[in-house]
Write an enzyme that holds these catalytic residues in place. Structure first.
Site, PDB file in Angstrom:
ATOM      1  N   ARG A 112      24.739  38.281  35.558  1.00  0.00           N
ATOM      2  CA  ARG A 112      25.244  39.633  35.858  1.00  0.00           C
ATOM      3  C   ARG A 112      24.112  40.657  35.984  1.00  0.00           C
ATOM      4  O   ARG A 112      24.241  41.814  35.554  1.00  0.00           O
ATOM      5  CB  ARG A 112      26.215  40.107  34.764  1.00  0.00           C
ATOM      6  CG  ARG A 112      27.491  39.276  34.641  1.00  0.00           C
ATOM      7  CD  ARG A 112      28.343  39.311  35.891  1.00  0.00           C
ATOM      8  NE  ARG A 112      29.640  38.700  35.687  1.00  0.00           N
ATOM      9  CZ  ARG A 112      29.907  37.406  35.915  1.00  0.00           C
ATOM     10  NH1 ARG A 112      28.968  36.590  36.364  1.00  0.00           N
ATOM     11  NH2 ARG A 112      31.126  36.944  35.726  1.00  0.00           N
ATOM     12  N   SER A 157      36.113  42.002  34.490  1.00  0.00           N
ATOM     13  CA  SER A 157      35.551  42.098  33.126  1.00  0.00           C
ATOM     14  C   SER A 157      34.871  43.444  32.955  1.00  0.00           C
ATOM     15  O   SER A 157      34.011  43.807  33.772  1.00  0.00           O
ATOM     16  CB  SER A 157      34.503  41.013  32.890  1.00  0.00           C
ATOM     17  OG  SER A 157      35.059  39.740  33.054  1.00  0.00           O
ATOM     18  N   GLU A 184      29.803  45.965  32.234  1.00  0.00           N
ATOM     19  CA  GLU A 184      29.401  45.231  33.446  1.00  0.00           C
ATOM     20  C   GLU A 184      29.421  46.130  34.687  1.00  0.00           C
ATOM     21  O   GLU A 184      28.494  46.106  35.485  1.00  0.00           O
ATOM     22  CB  GLU A 184      30.323  44.021  33.648  1.00  0.00           C
ATOM     23  CG  GLU A 184      29.914  43.223  34.866  1.00  0.00           C
ATOM     24  CD  GLU A 184      30.958  42.227  35.325  1.00  0.00           C
ATOM     25  OE1 GLU A 184      31.123  41.196  34.658  1.00  0.00           O
ATOM     26  OE2 GLU A 184      31.586  42.475  36.373  1.00  0.00           O
TER      27      GLU A 184
HETATM   28  P1  FAD Z   1      30.968  48.059  44.418  1.00  0.00           P
HETATM   29  O1  FAD Z   1      31.850  48.122  43.250  1.00  0.00           O
HETATM   30  O2  FAD Z   1      31.254  48.967  45.554  1.00  0.00           O
HETATM   31  O3  FAD Z   1      29.464  48.303  43.950  1.00  0.00           O
HETATM   32  C1  FAD Z   1      28.958  47.629  42.816  1.00  0.00           C
HETATM   33  C2  FAD Z   1      27.461  47.940  42.698  1.00  0.00           C
HETATM   34  O4  FAD Z   1      26.761  47.431  43.844  1.00  0.00           O
HETATM   35  C3  FAD Z   1      27.158  49.439  42.680  1.00  0.00           C
HETATM   36  O5  FAD Z   1      26.047  49.636  41.839  1.00  0.00           O
HETATM   37  C4  FAD Z   1      26.760  49.751  44.122  1.00  0.00           C
HETATM   38  O6  FAD Z   1      25.894  50.860  44.222  1.00  0.00           O
HETATM   39  C5  FAD Z   1      26.057  48.475  44.527  1.00  0.00           C
HETATM   40  N1  FAD Z   1      26.159  48.163  45.961  1.00  0.00           N
HETATM   41  C6  FAD Z   1      27.292  47.829  46.640  1.00  0.00           C
HETATM   42  N2  FAD Z   1      26.987  47.531  47.924  1.00  0.00           N
HETATM   43  C7  FAD Z   1      25.643  47.693  48.053  1.00  0.00           C
HETATM   44  C8  FAD Z   1      24.724  47.528  49.156  1.00  0.00           C
HETATM   45  N3  FAD Z   1      25.120  47.145  50.371  1.00  0.00           N
HETATM   46  N4  FAD Z   1      23.427  47.784  48.920  1.00  0.00           N
HETATM   47  C9  FAD Z   1      22.994  48.195  47.694  1.00  0.00           C
HETATM   48  N5  FAD Z   1      23.806  48.360  46.625  1.00  0.00           N
HETATM   49  C10 FAD Z   1      25.108  48.110  46.813  1.00  0.00           C
HETATM   50  N6  FAD Z   1      32.433  39.820  39.355  1.00  0.00           N
HETATM   51  C11 FAD Z   1      31.903  38.611  39.085  1.00  0.00           C
HETATM   52  O7  FAD Z   1      30.668  38.461  39.067  1.00  0.00           O
HETATM   53  N7  FAD Z   1      32.691  37.535  38.801  1.00  0.00           N
HETATM   54  C12 FAD Z   1      34.031  37.612  38.792  1.00  0.00           C
HETATM   55  O8  FAD Z   1      34.704  36.619  38.531  1.00  0.00           O
HETATM   56  C13 FAD Z   1      34.636  38.869  39.076  1.00  0.00           C
HETATM   57  N8  FAD Z   1      35.971  39.015  39.047  1.00  0.00           N
HETATM   58  C14 FAD Z   1      36.539  40.224  39.306  1.00  0.00           C
HETATM   59  C15 FAD Z   1      37.934  40.330  39.283  1.00  0.00           C
HETATM   60  C16 FAD Z   1      38.540  41.549  39.549  1.00  0.00           C
HETATM   61  C17 FAD Z   1      40.050  41.641  39.516  1.00  0.00           C
HETATM   62  C18 FAD Z   1      37.762  42.680  39.873  1.00  0.00           C
HETATM   63  C19 FAD Z   1      38.412  43.987  40.219  1.00  0.00           C
HETATM   64  C20 FAD Z   1      36.368  42.584  39.889  1.00  0.00           C
HETATM   65  C21 FAD Z   1      35.737  41.352  39.598  1.00  0.00           C
HETATM   66  N9  FAD Z   1      34.342  41.205  39.603  1.00  0.00           N
HETATM   67  C22 FAD Z   1      33.778  39.981  39.364  1.00  0.00           C
HETATM   68  C23 FAD Z   1      33.465  42.363  39.878  1.00  0.00           C
HETATM   69  C24 FAD Z   1      33.267  42.660  41.398  1.00  0.00           C
HETATM   70  O9  FAD Z   1      34.247  42.016  42.154  1.00  0.00           O
HETATM   71  C25 FAD Z   1      31.889  42.220  41.890  1.00  0.00           C
HETATM   72  O10 FAD Z   1      30.884  42.833  41.136  1.00  0.00           O
HETATM   73  C26 FAD Z   1      31.667  42.561  43.371  1.00  0.00           C
HETATM   74  O11 FAD Z   1      30.480  41.983  43.835  1.00  0.00           O
HETATM   75  C27 FAD Z   1      31.647  44.065  43.631  1.00  0.00           C
HETATM   76  O12 FAD Z   1      31.690  44.250  45.033  1.00  0.00           O
HETATM   77  P2  FAD Z   1      32.007  45.678  45.640  1.00  0.00           P
HETATM   78  O13 FAD Z   1      31.739  45.615  47.120  1.00  0.00           O
HETATM   79  O14 FAD Z   1      33.327  46.121  45.241  1.00  0.00           O
HETATM   80  O15 FAD Z   1      30.857  46.559  44.949  1.00  0.00           O
HETATM   81  N1  EPU Z   2      39.327  35.125  25.363  1.00  0.00           N
HETATM   82  C1  EPU Z   2      40.080  35.577  24.317  1.00  0.00           C
HETATM   83  N2  EPU Z   2      41.011  36.548  24.560  1.00  0.00           N
HETATM   84  C2  EPU Z   2      41.208  37.071  25.780  1.00  0.00           C
HETATM   85  C3  EPU Z   2      40.417  36.606  26.853  1.00  0.00           C
HETATM   86  C4  EPU Z   2      39.480  35.631  26.622  1.00  0.00           C
HETATM   87  O1  EPU Z   2      39.939  35.130  23.183  1.00  0.00           O
HETATM   88  O2  EPU Z   2      42.069  37.954  25.914  1.00  0.00           O
HETATM   89  C5  EPU Z   2      38.330  34.066  25.104  1.00  0.00           C
HETATM   90  C6  EPU Z   2      38.951  32.657  25.091  1.00  0.00           C
HETATM   91  O3  EPU Z   2      38.268  31.931  24.091  1.00  0.00           O
HETATM   92  C7  EPU Z   2      38.592  32.108  26.468  1.00  0.00           C
HETATM   93  C8  EPU Z   2      37.222  32.753  26.681  1.00  0.00           C
HETATM   94  O4  EPU Z   2      37.357  34.057  26.120  1.00  0.00           O
HETATM   95  O5  EPU Z   2      38.516  30.722  26.498  1.00  0.00           O
HETATM   96  C9  EPU Z   2      36.765  32.848  28.113  1.00  0.00           C
HETATM   97  O6  EPU Z   2      37.746  33.555  28.890  1.00  0.00           O
HETATM   98  P1  EPU Z   2      37.755  33.425  30.480  1.00  0.00           P
HETATM   99  O7  EPU Z   2      37.715  31.990  30.903  1.00  0.00           O
HETATM  100  O8  EPU Z   2      38.839  34.278  31.014  1.00  0.00           O
HETATM  101  O9  EPU Z   2      36.346  34.002  30.915  1.00  0.00           O
HETATM  102  P2  EPU Z   2      35.587  35.309  30.494  1.00  0.00           P
HETATM  103  O10 EPU Z   2      34.369  34.921  29.715  1.00  0.00           O
HETATM  104  O11 EPU Z   2      36.492  36.314  29.897  1.00  0.00           O
HETATM  105  C10 EPU Z   2      34.004  35.231  32.563  1.00  0.00           C
HETATM  106  C11 EPU Z   2      33.499  36.235  33.557  1.00  0.00           C
HETATM  107  C12 EPU Z   2      34.530  36.437  34.649  1.00  0.00           C
HETATM  108  C13 EPU Z   2      34.752  35.106  35.356  1.00  0.00           C
HETATM  109  C14 EPU Z   2      35.263  34.099  34.340  1.00  0.00           C
HETATM  110  C15 EPU Z   2      35.402  32.707  34.938  1.00  0.00           C
HETATM  111  C16 EPU Z   2      31.960  37.709  32.425  1.00  0.00           C
HETATM  112  C17 EPU Z   2      31.741  39.051  31.831  1.00  0.00           C
HETATM  113  N3  EPU Z   2      33.181  37.482  32.902  1.00  0.00           N
HETATM  114  O12 EPU Z   2      35.134  35.839  31.935  1.00  0.00           O
HETATM  115  O13 EPU Z   2      34.009  37.366  35.585  1.00  0.00           O
HETATM  116  O14 EPU Z   2      35.682  35.243  36.412  1.00  0.00           O
HETATM  117  O15 EPU Z   2      34.337  34.007  33.227  1.00  0.00           O
HETATM  118  O16 EPU Z   2      34.131  32.175  35.148  1.00  0.00           O
HETATM  119  O17 EPU Z   2      31.045  36.892  32.463  1.00  0.00           O
HETATM  120  C18 EPU Z   2      33.867  39.682  36.101  1.00  0.00           C
HETATM  121  O18 EPU Z   2      32.642  39.558  35.965  1.00  0.00           O
HETATM  122  O19 EPU Z   2      34.423  40.764  36.427  1.00  0.00           O
HETATM  123  C19 EPU Z   2      34.718  38.514  35.849  1.00  0.00           C
HETATM  124  C20 EPU Z   2      36.047  38.564  35.929  1.00  0.00           C
END
Ligand code: FAD
Ligand code: EPU
Length: 353
Positions: free
Chosen positions: A163, A241, A347
């Site tokens: 991240r 997250s 994050e």
């Molecule tokens: P934005 O939110 O618009 O921007 C994020 C950052 O990037 C800001 O600092 C912005 O200034 C910068 N930025 C954006 N575009 C550019 C560019 N072209 N050049 C320079 N800087 C730029 N993230 C994960 O890693 N794993 C996950 O599993 C995950 N699951 C998600 C689930 C949900 C439901 C949601 C809502 C979010 C999740 N995210 C996850 C976070 C998010 O989806 C990612 O971080 C994604 O890459 C953000 O893309 P965005 O275009 O919306 O960026």
């Molecule tokens: N857990 C709890 N309670 C909850 C949720 C989770 O106890 O309410 C514990 C459980 O032990 C579970 C563990 O957390 O097994 C892991 O949960 P999960 O598999 O949902 O993954 P996470 O660690 O919460 C991370 C990433 C996600 C990514 C998933 C799958 C980060 C900060 N988050 O979540 O990324 O999709 O793993 O790989 O690393 C994001 O970055 O926005 C994001 C959604």
């Protein structure tokens, strides 16, 4: 180049919080960044926004919000084993994943259904289900506002880690990403290490014994698991997250484990010190577990809340402001710290705090 003033950012952030930007600029072609550069000094406040799924506006933005909306996916190199793709920053991430699995390519399938744009993917080295972007990122084309020039950065130069990246640490928006190059494999390279993914595939596919899963099937499985765990931002606004999973020294982890025998912990490879002593090695904790144990899961303060189904996801139940969500997040940070001695780092990018 489309430019307007005093524009609401509510449609452009997945928390759906109200905030206005002094100036809003949208560009559809990368070369328009040169024009923008001519119109702006490098130290003028600028925020580059993709689809707004990883930001929290705590205040109005007193500068220019820029959205780079260029489109295009092209193959720039290919042999029997692999293919190099050049993708415009404004493309949708999930549509790129869909394109790749429909072409039977490997590398992006575990990252299906992550919201956002391609240009934002390197910012925090998006990761999920056992894979991070660094696994298949080849290079990034950026406009450097400080030097007023274009650069192509290699994977090493972008310095990706969990991240994090050179870009995420760049709070002055020195670099604007216009294109990203990926190296994808034509040969099956399934990564099924994440607990739950292989189980899901075995339970839900009626494949003949011995047949490999396709990248398409893996992307479908990941999407189904994600839909079952995470709230859909169009129904319950959120940014995924809210905190990173914290990493602590093994010694601290063992202390916590004595008090909380069920605390989850995973060993982390340390790139800074590849041969740490046992006590110095790093363990990744689950922030969701810490927050749930502290009693915050499903908690609500006005319209700011913690998702009932996932303790790591902060949500907007309706008309919460960014400040409401940020205040609740800070209360959680301080409670988790006082109970477990662990610091939680947000994050998403917090804008205006
Ligand atoms: P934005 O939110 O618009 O921007 C994020 C950052 O990037 C800001 O600092 C912005 O200034 C910068 N930025 C954006 N575009 C550019 C560019 N072209 N050049 C320079 N800087 C730029 N993230 C994960 O890693 N794993 C996950 O599993 C995950 N699951 C998600 C689930 C949900 C439901 C949601 C809502 C979010 C999740 N995210 C996850 C976070 C998010 O989806 C990612 O971080 C994604 O890459 C953000 O893309 P965005 O275009 O919306 O960026
Ligand atoms: N857990 C709890 N309670 C909850 C949720 C989770 O106890 O309410 C514990 C459980 O032990 C579970 C563990 O957390 O097994 C892991 O949960 P999960 O598999 O949902 O993954 P996470 O660690 O919460 C991370 C990433 C996600 C990514 C998933 C799958 C980060 C900060 N988050 O979540 O990324 O999709 O793993 O790989 O690393 C994001 O970055 O926005 C994001 C959604």
């Amino acid at each position: 180049m489309k430019q307007s003033h005093q524009i609401s950012m509510k449609p452009f952030n997945s928390f759906a919080v109200e905030a206005s930007a002094d100036t809003y600029v949208e560009i559809n072609h990368w070369y328009e960044l040169d024009e923008l550069d001519a119109a702006q000094s490098a130290d003028a406040p600028l925020l580059c926004l993709g689809e707004g799924s990883n930001v929290l506006f705590v205040d109005d933005y007193p500068g220019t919000v820029l959205r780079i909306r260029n489109q295009g996916i092209s193959v720039v190199d290919e042999d029997d084993e692999q293919l190099v793709l050049r993708v415009a920053a404004g493309e949708s991430w999930h549509q790129l994943v869909t394109w790749s699995v429909n072409h039977d390519l490997w590398g992006l399938e575990n990252l299906a259904l992550i919201p956002g744009s391609v240009g934002a993917a390197p910012i925090q080295n998006i990761g999920a289900y056992g894979v991070e972007l660094a696994h298949c990122l080849q290079s990034v084309q950026v406009f450097d506002r400080q030097q007023s020039c274009w650069l192509r950065m290699s994977l090493d130069e972008a310095d990706l880690s969990y991240r994090d990246s050179l870009f995420k640490r760049d709070q002055d928006q020195r670099y604007l990403i216009s294109e990203v190059c990926f190296c994808l494999s034509k040969r099956p390279e399934p990564v099924l290490t994440y607990p739950g993914l292989i189980d899901y595939l075995q339970r839900h596919s009626d494949r003949e014994a011995g047949r490999e899963y396709s990248s398409f099937e893996i992307a479908e499985a990941v999407s189904a698991i994600r839909r079952s765990k995470l709230p859909d931002p169009s129904q319950l606004p959120n940014a995924g997250s809210f905190f990173k999973n914290p990493q602590v020294r093994a010694a601290q982890y063992h202390g916590l484990k004595e008090q909380y025998p069920n605390i989850p912990g995973f060993a982390v490879d340390s790139h800074d010190d590849p041969y740490p002593s046992e006590e110095d090695s790093l363990i990744k904790l689950s922030a969701g577990w810490l927050i749930e144990q502290a009693g915050w899961k499903g908690h609500r303060l006005g319209d700011a809340g913690v998702a009932p189904g996932h303790a790591l996801v902060m949500v907007n139940h309706g008309s919460a402001s960014g400040r409401d969500i940020w205040s609740l997040a800070q209360a959680i940070q301080s409670d988790v710290h006082s109970r477990f001695g662990v610091s939680l780092q947000p994050e998403p990018r917090i804008i205006g705090a």
